[in-house]
Design a protein around this motif. Sequence first.
Motif, short mmCIF file in Angstrom:
data_model
loop_
_atom_site.label_atom_id
_atom_site.label_comp_id
_atom_site.label_asym_id
_atom_site.label_seq_id
_atom_site.Cartn_x
_atom_site.Cartn_y
_atom_site.Cartn_z
N ALA A 11 3.74 -7.40 5.10
CA ALA A 11 4.08 -6.47 4.01
C ALA A 11 4.03 -7.18 2.66
N LEU A 12 4.58 -8.37 2.61
CA LEU A 12 4.58 -9.13 1.35
C LEU A 12 3.16 -9.56 0.97
N LYS A 13 2.40 -10.00 1.96
CA LYS A 13 1.02 -10.46 1.70
C LYS A 13 0.18 -9.33 1.09
N TYR A 14 0.34 -8.13 1.63
CA TYR A 14 -0.48 -7.00 1.16
C TYR A 14 0.25 -6.11 0.15
N LYS A 15 1.41 -6.59 -0.29
CA LYS A 15 2.21 -5.85 -1.28
C LYS A 15 2.44 -4.41 -0.82
#
Length: 188
Positions: A20-24
């Motif tokens: 989730a953080l990687k792909y915002k």
Amino acid sequence: DIFNDSITFFKEVNKLKKVALKYKDNELLLETELMFFNFLSSKKYPYYKEGMKKLIEKVDKTGIKHLQARTRQALGLHYYYEEMAYAKALSWLNESMDFLDQLDVKELPDKQELVFNIASVHFNIGYNETSLQYLKIAEKLSNTYYDGLILNIINTKGLIYRAQSNESEMASTFKKLLNLSIEKKNAN
């Protein structure tokens, strides 16, 4: 089992959180937070309610309706099952219905189950008429992942009619339940 082993469970949730953080992906990030709190709901985590209320505030800022419904429902079910605080449970569950009303099954495949949860709590507390209203809504909805849920819905309706000594509705409802059960058994 992943749901009994908190270390394994949190490792898996953290993998999702990293994606989730990687792909915002804010929606997935909020989902991981909800998963975290759902796991902790029955574990006597002292900051559960405070954390859930903060999560609800975050979710409300996004306007993501299914998360608005599901976070409120999670908190309502916590109050019901873990604290037996029925007024608070009903308040949060009924509030979740405000958001469920705005979603169709395509947007929220587990809508039928979420509506049934509200009906079930009303039934278990003794609000049979309100439960029947929710059960009638749930019965009209479909789902693609929990085939047996409709049996629970119909059974609960039958139990309410029995409690009300409404013998004709009770008999009709339990007959429908029996026929549907046989139909589902033969389909397998």
